[in-house]
Design a protein around this motif. Structure first.
Motif, PDB file in Angstrom:
ATOM      1  N   GLU A   1       0.844  -1.192   0.119  1.00  0.00           N
ATOM      2  CA  GLU A   1       0.045  -0.067   0.077  1.00  0.00           C
ATOM      3  C   GLU A   1       0.895   1.274  -0.045  1.00  0.00           C
ATOM      4  OE1 GLU A   1      -2.734  -0.437   3.387  1.00  0.00           O
ATOM      5  OE2 GLU A   1      -3.857  -2.104   2.479  1.00  0.00           O
ATOM      6  N   ASP A   2       1.976   1.179   0.926  1.00  0.00           N
ATOM      7  CA  ASP A   2       2.837   2.585   0.856  1.00  0.00           C
ATOM      8  C   ASP A   2       4.174   2.446  -0.056  1.00  0.00           C
ATOM      9  OD1 ASP A   2       0.812   3.185   2.828  1.00  0.00           O
ATOM     10  OD2 ASP A   2       2.072   2.201   4.367  1.00  0.00           O
TER      11      ASP A   2
ATOM     12  N   LEU B   1       2.551   0.988  -4.102  1.00  0.00           N
ATOM     13  CA  LEU B   1       1.239   1.656  -4.825  1.00  0.00           C
ATOM     14  C   LEU B   1       0.908   2.818  -4.298  1.00  0.00           C
ATOM     15  CD1 LEU B   1      -1.341  -1.260  -5.045  1.00  0.00           C
ATOM     16  CD2 LEU B   1       0.266  -0.532  -6.832  1.00  0.00           C
ATOM     17  N   GLY B   2       1.901   3.465  -3.445  1.00  0.00           N
ATOM     18  CA  GLY B   2       1.559   4.706  -2.792  1.00  0.00           C
ATOM     19  C   GLY B   2       1.556   5.858  -3.612  1.00  0.00           C
ATOM     20  N   GLN B   3       2.432   5.909  -4.523  1.00  0.00           N
ATOM     21  CA  GLN B   3       2.653   6.965  -5.585  1.00  0.00           C
ATOM     22  C   GLN B   3       1.565   6.740  -6.682  1.00  0.00           C
ATOM     23  OE1 GLN B   3       6.705   8.160  -6.366  1.00  0.00           O
ATOM     24  NE2 GLN B   3       6.355   8.537  -8.547  1.00  0.00           N
TER      25      GLN B   3
ATOM     26  N   ARG C   1      -1.737   6.354  -9.386  1.00  0.00           N
ATOM     27  CA  ARG C   1      -3.090   6.567  -9.072  1.00  0.00           C
ATOM     28  C   ARG C   1      -3.996   5.368  -8.972  1.00  0.00           C
ATOM     29  NH1 ARG C   1      -0.080  10.039  -8.023  1.00  0.00           N
ATOM     30  NH2 ARG C   1      -0.938   9.541  -6.107  1.00  0.00           N
ATOM     31  N   THR C   2      -3.655   4.626  -9.618  1.00  0.00           N
ATOM     32  CA  THR C   2      -4.524   3.214  -9.781  1.00  0.00           C
ATOM     33  C   THR C   2      -3.909   2.294  -8.779  1.00  0.00           C
ATOM     34  OG1 THR C   2      -4.780   3.448 -12.171  1.00  0.00           O
ATOM     35  CG2 THR C   2      -5.184   1.289 -11.272  1.00  0.00           C
ATOM     36  N   LYS C   3      -4.874   2.145  -7.703  1.00  0.00           N
ATOM     37  CA  LYS C   3      -4.359   1.504  -6.515  1.00  0.00           C
ATOM     38  C   LYS C   3      -4.611  -0.113  -6.552  1.00  0.00           C
ATOM     39  CE  LYS C   3      -3.457   5.383  -4.467  1.00  0.00           C
ATOM     40  NZ  LYS C   3      -2.107   5.513  -4.106  1.00  0.00           N
ATOM     41  N   GLU C   4      -4.212  -0.667  -7.716  1.00  0.00           N
ATOM     42  CA  GLU C   4      -4.129  -2.195  -7.770  1.00  0.00           C
ATOM     43  C   GLU C   4      -3.165  -2.714  -8.708  1.00  0.00           C
ATOM     44  OE1 GLU C   4      -7.528  -3.940 -10.113  1.00  0.00           O
ATOM     45  OE2 GLU C   4      -8.222  -1.905 -10.315  1.00  0.00           O
TER      46      GLU C   4
END
Length: 287
Positions: A238-239, A242-244, A246-249
């Protein structure tokens, strides 16, 4: 993502997950060589190209994994053929042999250099033997594969073909503790452009730069990063990863494989020396 890494498994490869294109060169007489075909993105690409009707030569050091790839292709009743060739990509003789094997099964037109590996350590502590191994697999092998394949592609009836290289967001910028991988991916972009410069528009080259993809390599990296930073695997995803974005998957191997299918097709004829950057906004957007 917050419930644990048990959810972080790539979905099963299905025909519905594969981009299928009507392309005059996607026929069994034409051959695609795919390295790293025993797992992850390489496996998905080998499957996708076979489903699209090409004859695929899968190269990997993992013979058992190649058999599993062949089984998946059979299960999906692909119209193309698949032949597995156990290959040590650190061995120049093996590379020449797998290219020659590809030419025996039809007209070699496409090469997907996908085989990869990772090691995470800061520069001052990075083992030199691991550095050398990564460079052998990620740079030297694609160069030698291209070197052996180019004369065959150029000798086809129309000289049309493409060599694609698996780059990364780490071919665009650098993060900590991955120096060998980052150096290699930047160099691979240079190889892509060099092939394009010599291809006269008929023999094309392109690279694919994905963000984080759900592969066995990535799962190992999540665990290693968690241990090194003394944080949870969930926090790594998560951090750190994918933290940076925009698409969180994370992407799936099939989604990346579809980019190779598109790039090899006639729809990609103006994609030459360029990079398919599919990263969920990771490298191009900021908060």
């Amino acid at each position: 993502m917050t419930e644990g890494t048990s959810e972080l498994t790539a979905p099963e490869l299905t025909r519905d997950s594969i981009l299928v294109l009507d392309d005059k060169r996607f026929i069994a007489d034409n051959v695609a060589l795919v390295t790293g075909a025993a797992s992850g993105i390489g496996r998905a690409t080998a499957v996708a190209l076979a489903v699209n009707g090409l004859t695929v030569i899968g190269a990997d050091i993992d013979g058992d994994g190649l058999i599993e790839t062949a089984d998946i292709i059979d299960d999906l009743t692909a119209s193309g053929l698949f032949y597995d060739v156990e290959t040590d990509l650190t061995n120049a003789g093996d590379i020449r042999a797998v290219v020659e094997a590809a030419t025996k099964e039809g007209t070699l037109r496409y090469v997907a250099n996908i085989a990869g590996l990772q090691h995470i350590d800061p520069i001052a502590e990075f083992p030199v033997d691991r550095y050398d191994h990564l460079q052998d697999v990620l740079i030297r092998a694609p160069f030698l594969t291209a070197r052996a394949a180019i004369p065959h592609i150029e000798a086809t009836d129309d000289g049309v073909g493409a060599i694609a290289n698996m780059s990364s967001v780490h071919g665009q910028y650098a993060t900590q503790r991955k120096p060998a991988y980052i150096i290699a991916k930047h160099a691979l972009n240079g190889l892509t452009r060099s092939i394009a410069a010599e291809g006269d528009g008929l023999l094309r080259s392109f690279s694919v730069s994905a963000g984080y993809v759900l592969t066995p390599l990535m799962m190992n990296q999540i665990e290693q990063t968690a241990n090194q930073r003394n944080i949870s695997t969930e926090a790594v995803v998560e951090d750190v990863m994918l933290g940076q974005a925009r698409t969180k998957e994370m992407m799936t191997p099939a989604e990346v494989a579809n980019l190779f299918v598109f790039g090899f097709s006639g729809h990609g004829r103006h994609l030459n020396g360029g990079d398919l950057l599919w990263d969920g906004g990771f490298t191009t957007t900021y908060e």
